[in-house]
Design an enzyme around this catalytic site. Structure first.
Site, mmCIF file in Angstrom:
data_model
loop_
_atom_site.group_PDB
_atom_site.id
_atom_site.type_symbol
_atom_site.label_atom_id
_atom_site.label_comp_id
_atom_site.label_asym_id
_atom_site.label_seq_id
_atom_site.Cartn_x
_atom_site.Cartn_y
_atom_site.Cartn_z
ATOM 1 N N ASN A 172 35.253 23.984 90.160
ATOM 2 C CA ASN A 172 35.560 23.081 89.058
ATOM 3 C C ASN A 172 34.434 23.134 88.032
ATOM 4 O O ASN A 172 33.252 23.167 88.392
ATOM 5 C CB ASN A 172 35.714 21.647 89.563
ATOM 6 C CG ASN A 172 36.071 20.683 88.444
ATOM 7 O OD1 ASN A 172 37.221 20.610 88.028
ATOM 8 N ND2 ASN A 172 35.090 19.948 87.930
ATOM 9 N N ILE A 175 32.091 18.687 82.158
ATOM 10 C CA ILE A 175 30.945 18.367 81.303
ATOM 11 C C ILE A 175 30.592 16.898 81.509
ATOM 12 O O ILE A 175 31.370 16.003 81.171
ATOM 13 C CB ILE A 175 31.251 18.676 79.828
ATOM 14 C CG1 ILE A 175 31.455 20.181 79.664
ATOM 15 C CG2 ILE A 175 30.119 18.191 78.925
ATOM 16 C CD1 ILE A 175 31.850 20.618 78.283
ATOM 17 N N TYR A 176 29.444 16.661 82.103
ATOM 18 C CA TYR A 176 28.961 15.314 82.401
ATOM 19 C C TYR A 176 27.531 15.194 81.884
ATOM 20 O O TYR A 176 26.724 16.100 82.088
ATOM 21 C CB TYR A 176 28.972 15.045 83.911
ATOM 22 C CG TYR A 176 30.203 15.561 84.618
ATOM 23 C CD1 TYR A 176 31.459 15.018 84.352
ATOM 24 C CD2 TYR A 176 30.115 16.606 85.535
ATOM 25 C CE1 TYR A 176 32.594 15.499 84.987
ATOM 26 C CE2 TYR A 176 31.242 17.092 86.179
ATOM 27 C CZ TYR A 176 32.481 16.540 85.901
ATOM 28 O OH TYR A 176 33.600 17.026 86.528
ATOM 29 N N ARG A 189 25.930 11.819 85.641
ATOM 30 C CA ARG A 189 26.852 10.720 85.325
ATOM 31 C C ARG A 189 28.283 11.253 85.240
ATOM 32 O O ARG A 189 28.727 11.749 84.221
ATOM 33 C CB ARG A 189 26.472 10.060 84.004
ATOM 34 C CG ARG A 189 27.275 8.793 83.764
ATOM 35 C CD ARG A 189 27.143 8.273 82.358
ATOM 36 N NE ARG A 189 27.848 7.024 82.209
ATOM 37 C CZ ARG A 189 29.171 6.916 82.116
ATOM 38 N NH1 ARG A 189 29.927 7.996 82.147
ATOM 39 N NH2 ARG A 189 29.748 5.731 81.989
ATOM 40 N N TRP A 190 28.991 11.167 86.350
ATOM 41 C CA TRP A 190 30.400 11.566 86.337
ATOM 42 C C TRP A 190 31.262 10.393 86.780
ATOM 43 O O TRP A 190 30.912 9.614 87.645
ATOM 44 C CB TRP A 190 30.649 12.795 87.196
ATOM 45 C CG TRP A 190 30.112 12.757 88.600
ATOM 46 C CD1 TRP A 190 29.912 11.674 89.414
ATOM 47 C CD2 TRP A 190 29.698 13.894 89.362
ATOM 48 N NE1 TRP A 190 29.412 12.051 90.616
ATOM 49 C CE2 TRP A 190 29.278 13.413 90.628
ATOM 50 C CE3 TRP A 190 29.659 15.270 89.130
ATOM 51 C CZ2 TRP A 190 28.817 14.257 91.634
ATOM 52 C CZ3 TRP A 190 29.200 16.101 90.127
ATOM 53 C CH2 TRP A 190 28.785 15.601 91.355
ATOM 54 N N ARG A 194 36.869 12.280 87.981
ATOM 55 C CA ARG A 194 36.638 13.620 87.451
ATOM 56 C C ARG A 194 36.462 14.633 88.580
ATOM 57 O O ARG A 194 36.087 14.296 89.701
ATOM 58 C CB ARG A 194 35.401 13.625 86.544
ATOM 59 C CG ARG A 194 35.508 12.736 85.325
ATOM 60 C CD ARG A 194 36.602 13.177 84.389
ATOM 61 N NE ARG A 194 36.592 12.443 83.142
ATOM 62 C CZ ARG A 194 37.566 12.475 82.239
ATOM 63 N NH1 ARG A 194 38.635 13.209 82.458
ATOM 64 N NH2 ARG A 194 37.480 11.774 81.129
ATOM 65 N N GLY A 195 36.706 15.900 88.237
ATOM 66 C CA GLY A 195 36.711 16.947 89.247
ATOM 67 C C GLY A 195 35.431 17.054 90.041
ATOM 68 O O GLY A 195 35.451 17.190 91.276
ATOM 69 N N ASP A 287 26.870 6.003 72.809
ATOM 70 C CA ASP A 287 27.960 6.875 73.226
ATOM 71 C C ASP A 287 29.003 7.035 72.131
ATOM 72 O O ASP A 287 28.858 6.509 71.032
ATOM 73 C CB ASP A 287 28.595 6.329 74.512
ATOM 74 C CG ASP A 287 29.104 7.445 75.403
ATOM 75 O OD1 ASP A 287 30.124 8.058 75.050
ATOM 76 O OD2 ASP A 287 28.463 7.718 76.430
#
Length: 494
Positions: A172, A175-176, A189-190, A194-195, A287
């Protein structure tokens, strides 16, 4: 257009006036963000800061700062051509056998593209020209940007995180963002769905207490970067999709410290592991919402190896209130989403994610309505069909006589075709982005659907209004004498 690596892409951008080299010394602490933000808002070029203050490594920003550059990165000439990418993904998501010889002939280009899906494994690669391990690992040698005044620490923003679950063959790519907390430590930070996070959860269940291998590639070729942010089917790897975009197989090389495979042409690769249970407080950071997010705990990524090219380039970006690079990516990828949704819901005419809606938080759908309640079915479909829209808070559904991309049209439909009590759908306790501080509970909030379509029998008991339309014969007569009327030129000339 095919790019073997990021440098091929930069060469083309420079030839077309889409890349600006900045030789003046600029600080990665706040100054690069200020310059990149002004440039992006003006529709300007990608920026290569060749002399970051205090560092020997150049920094690339604003790479995908216009929809056209996103399209170019996907091998297309313009944004409208991205519909073809969406059609390919729709085909791969639900491939149908050819219905006959003619259909087979029509689908041959798609079958030919599929031949580029397998990766090509190399023994050596440019991304491993220089190797740092042990005490030589020092993330502080990389000019990692601090984007906003109240950010907690420098932040890696464009890292392609490579993971593999214990029961999966494919890797996988996600983008984290990653906060720097030490010379060999980052916070990963995921979000839990998410995958990468799912792979980690499965690893912890299958291998309790064992370290989870992980790698982060920085500065991959554009097809691989964009493959990581595109809604590829769960059964298709991002490397395979990148091969389809590029028209050639994605070249990968095995990590030095694990069996994970990383893009061979990447500028920098970070290798290491996550120790189950090792967590750290991440944030706050400015963010894509335009606000600083709250502090939360996430896993710590320990870097054991840094491999890179001899003269590596660090690829970075910033996120803030739109427009920013994620918002621009959203505008471009919007065209990819349309054919995928239309494959499942042929009644959908257009689908639009307004950039001011922070990339995905609000969607406008136009459709050919066929029965009472149809708009609500489409709403539910948007929220559930693609994982990318599970965090979309507002879905507005209009008829096909409305331009989804024109707020004048959309607001007109909302104010004239909606009864707030009848046509508003509220769904509580649904997944919401952790960054959405407006939700009452972190990660859990509500969604609103607005049915701004004309109402059918069964949805209303009243006679429905008919839109005013001009008489075409009168319009044609006035067209013929319009210049003669000279209304806007004070009677001077035709």
């Amino acid at each position: 257009m095919k790019y073997h690596d990021l440098r091929d892409f930069l060469t083309l951008l420079e030839q077309q006036g889409e890349l600006k080299r900045i030789t003046l010394a600029v600080d990665p602490h706040l100054e690069m963000t200020e310059i990149a933000d002004r440039t992006l808002r003006a529709g300007g070029p990608a920026l290569l800061f060749e002399n970051p203050k205090g560092y020997a490594m150049p920094v690339l920003c604003n790479l995908f700062g216009t929809p056209r550059r996103v399209a170019m990165g996907m091998g297309q000439e313009d944004v409208t051509a991205l519909r073809e990418v969406g059609k390919l993904l729709a085909f791969l998501k639900e491939p149908e056998p050819p219905k006959g010889f003619r259909d087979l002939f029509d689908k041959l280009p798609q079958f030919k593209q599929v031949l580029n899906m397998p990766t090509k494994r190399l023994r050596g690669a440019p991304c491993q020209q220089k190797v740092f391990s042990g005490d030589d690992v020092d993330l502080q040698r990389i000019p990692i940007m601090t984007c906003w005044p109240e950010d907690a620490a420098p932040l890696i923003t464009w890292g392609l995180t490579v993971t593999r679950g214990p029961h999966k063959e494919r890797q996988n790519l996600g983008i984290y963002r990653q906060q720097l907390i030490g010379k060999n430590k980052l916070i990963m930070r995921w979000l839990s769905h998410r995958g990468g996070a799912l792979d980690f959860q499965e690893w912890c269940a299958a291998h309790p207490g064992e370290r989870f291998p992980i790698a982060v590639a920085l500065g991959a070729d554009p097809a691989t970067i964009l493959g990581a942010v595109t809604p590829v089917p769960d059964t298709l790897s991002e490397y395979a999709f990148a091969g389809l975009l590029r028209g050639t197989k994605t070249e990968v090389v095995k990590c030095l410290s694990s069996d994970l495979e990383v893009p061979a042409s990447a500028e920098i690769v970070l290798e290491g592991y996550i120790e189950p249970g090792e967590m750290a407080a991440e944030g706050p950071y400015g963010d894509h919402t335009g606000y600083y997010n709250e502090v939360d705990n996430f896993p710590v990524f320990t870097v054991t190896h840094i491999t890179q090219r001899e003269d590596a380039i660090y690829h970075s970006t910033y996120t803030g209130r739109p427009p920013d690079e994620p918002a621009v990516l959203g505008v471009a990828l919007n065209e990819v989403f349309v054919p995928i949704l239309q494959k499942q819901f042929p009644e959908i005419v257009d689908f639009y994610l307004p950039p001011e809606g922070c990339s995905y938080r609000l969607a406008v759908v136009t459709m050919k309505k066929q029965y009472a309640g149809h708009a609500k079915r489409v709403m539910m479909g948007v929220w559930s069909f693609l994982r990318q829209f599970m965090y979309t808070k507002f879905v507005i559904v209009c008829d096909d006589d409305v331009n989804a991309r024109d707020w004048n049209d959309v607001i007109w439909a909302i104010t004239t075709r909606m009864d707030p009590a009848r046509d508003t759908v509220l769904v509580e306790n649904t997944p919401i982005d952790y960054l959405d501080f407006a939700s009452p509970i972190s990660g859990l909030g509500s969604k609103m659907g607005l049915d701004a379509t004309n109402k059918w029998p069964g949805e209303t008991q009243r006679e429905w209004g008919r839109p005013i339309k001009k008489d075409p014969e009168v319009t044609a007569r006035i067209d013929a004498i319009w210049d003669e009327l000279a209304i806007f030129n004070d009677g001077k000339g035709a």
